[in-house]
Design an enzyme around this catalytic site. Structure first.
Site, PDB file in Angstrom:
ATOM      1  N   ASP A   1       0.804  -1.230   0.000  1.00  0.00           N
ATOM      2  CA  ASP A   1       0.000   0.000   0.000  1.00  0.00           C
ATOM      3  C   ASP A   1       0.840   1.285   0.000  1.00  0.00           C
ATOM      4  OD1 ASP A   1       0.837  -0.429   2.575  1.00  0.00           O
ATOM      5  OD2 ASP A   1      -1.140  -0.226   3.494  1.00  0.00           O
TER       6      ASP A   1
ATOM      7  N   CYS B   1      12.363  -0.774  17.550  1.00  0.00           N
ATOM      8  CA  CYS B   1      12.234  -0.230  16.200  1.00  0.00           C
ATOM      9  C   CYS B   1      11.603   1.163  16.294  1.00  0.00           C
ATOM     10  CB  CYS B   1      11.325  -1.108  15.347  1.00  0.00           C
ATOM     11  SG  CYS B   1      11.972  -2.753  15.079  1.00  0.00           S
TER      12      CYS B   1
ATOM     13  N   GLU C   1      11.919  -0.331   4.767  1.00  0.00           N
ATOM     14  CA  GLU C   1      11.427  -0.657   6.119  1.00  0.00           C
ATOM     15  C   GLU C   1      11.878   0.386   7.140  1.00  0.00           C
ATOM     16  OE1 GLU C   1       9.254  -2.411   7.245  1.00  0.00           O
ATOM     17  OE2 GLU C   1       8.799  -3.758   5.579  1.00  0.00           O
TER      18      GLU C   1
END
Ligand SMILES: [Zn+2]
Length: 404
Positions: A192, A261, A241
């Site tokens: 997406d 993260c 990412e």
């Protein structure tokens, strides 16, 4: 749909067709002679291919008055209603769909609720969504050029395979083929964030940009990378990412299996966790269950809430500065639901970017906050089909897998 292998002559003709279609798309009203001059193609080639485009109703011709009194030149332009496409954004609980014309203008929007997370629910839901969109837009199925599907996860765009979906827990689902045999329409599937990035490139604010980044904030943090006019996907298709770069190895556990993260500290669930901790420490006026409530608290003067956004904004800005130092993009577009955090997040982000970008690169990247709604995601998915229409077959080979 994967294009069939083409012979050299067919490939050249398809490539020329894409060049001519793009010249007409970018210039609006343009004569055949002007197309030949701009593209360097022979008048005979331009004439043959434009005849084909007019026959397919993708291009319209009309006579324009000529002040010199000579024969009026015949001008060509894109026919916005020469075909239609549907874009679908698949989310955890809903399917959000948009019907657009060839210029990506949205003609109808519809939402279908997903009762359950089975594959059959999603396939049936998409079919129902398309029927509703066609009805709402007054478009017949045979006018549909294709359906674009955008969803979070690891997607191999070339094979149309959803390799891994964190939302549904699926692996190796041949989504494109399943939908194509059900719908009997060309289907394109991609991550997406990449569909959104494509729509910025083909129809959005980054139309003239060859090198730019799109960062999405919300439940997670995603990134689309455009280098020299192409989406950069990396060796195995997993580039971008950004949400999973590690900023604190001792930090909170992440859905990816790692720790600390970026996403665990600045995406919605991370902000809510920090709000919960601040409340327990007595640093927040009242407990909050939704991000909107945390924004409201910051606006009402709550120092604890402001601190949470300021820390997140500073961290985001520092990491964007790192990206600018690596990519030297002309533009960084920040969008998604996370834009609702407003200047409580973005003011400290801008300060951190200014502080950490290298001298010499500082003035290159324009930072744009773009508060897309969910229909922007659906429009992005529609751009996946439109991009195929305008793209040269030589570029088709560039499509590969992606992670998000
Ligand atoms: Zn992670």
């Amino acid at each position: 749909m994967s294009p069939a292998p083409l012979g050299n002559r067919d490939l050249m003709r398809a490539h020329n067709r894409s060049i001519i279609l793009n010249a007409i798309k970018s210039h609006g009203n343009i004569s055949r002679a002007e197309i030949a001059r701009l593209t360097g193609l022979s008048p005979a080639t331009v004439s043959a291919i434009t005849a084909e485009l007019i026959k397919e109703n993708l291009v319209l011709e009309h006579a324009e008055g000529d002040s010199s009194g000579g024969r009026p030149p015949i001008l060509l332009r894109l026919n916005p209603h020469g075909g239609f496409v549907v874009g679908v954004k698949v989310t955890e609980h809903h399917l959000i769909g948009a019907l657009t014309d060839l210029t990506a203008s949205v003609m109808a929007k519809q939402v279908v609720t997903l009762p359950d997370h089975t594959l059959e629910d999603v396939l049936a839901g998409i079919a129902e969504l398309i029927t509703r969109l066609l009805h709402a837009g007054g478009v017949r199925k045979k006018q549909l050029l294709g359906v674009g599907i955008g969803l979070a996860g690891v997607v191999d765009g070339r094979q149309g395979v959803l390799k891994h979906s964190p939302i549904f827990g699926w692996s190796e689902v041949p989504l494109r083929d399943l939908l194509q045999s059900r719908l009997r329409i060309p289907v394109y599937v991609d991550n997406d964030v990449n569909t959104l990035t494509l729509s910025e490139k083909w129809f959005g604010t980054a139309r003239t940009m060859e090198d730019f980044l799109v960062i999405t904030l919300g439940r997670g943090v995603g990134m689309g990378i455009v280098v020299q006019g192409q989406i950069y996907r990396g060796h195995g298709g997993g580039a971008g990412e950004f949400g999973h770069i590690v900023v604190d190895p001792q930090g909170p556990a992440c859905a990816c299996g790692g720790r600390g993260c970026l996403e665990t500290l600045i995406a919605d669930p991370g902000l809510l966790r920090q709000a919960q901790e601040a409340w327990q420490r007595g640093e927040l006026r009242q407990p909050v269950g939704r991000i909107e409530e945390l924004v409201a608290l910051a606006e009402a003067g709550d120092e604890g809430a402001r601190r949470i956004f300021a820390r997140a904004g500073e961290l985001l800005g520092l990491q964007i500065a790192n990206l600018i130092n690596i990519f030297d993009p002309g533009m960084v577009i920040i969008g998604g639901e996370g834009t609702r955090n407003g200047e409580w997040l973005f003011a400290p982000m801008r300060q951190a970017i200014a502080r950490h970008v290298m001298p010499g690169l500082r003035n290159d990247a324009e930072i744009r906050i773009d508060p897309w709604g969910d229909d922007a995601w659906a429009r992005g998915a529609a751009s996946l089909v439109l991009g195929e229409l305008f793209k040269s077959p030589i570029q088709h080979e560039a499509i590969a897998g992606s992670i998000g």
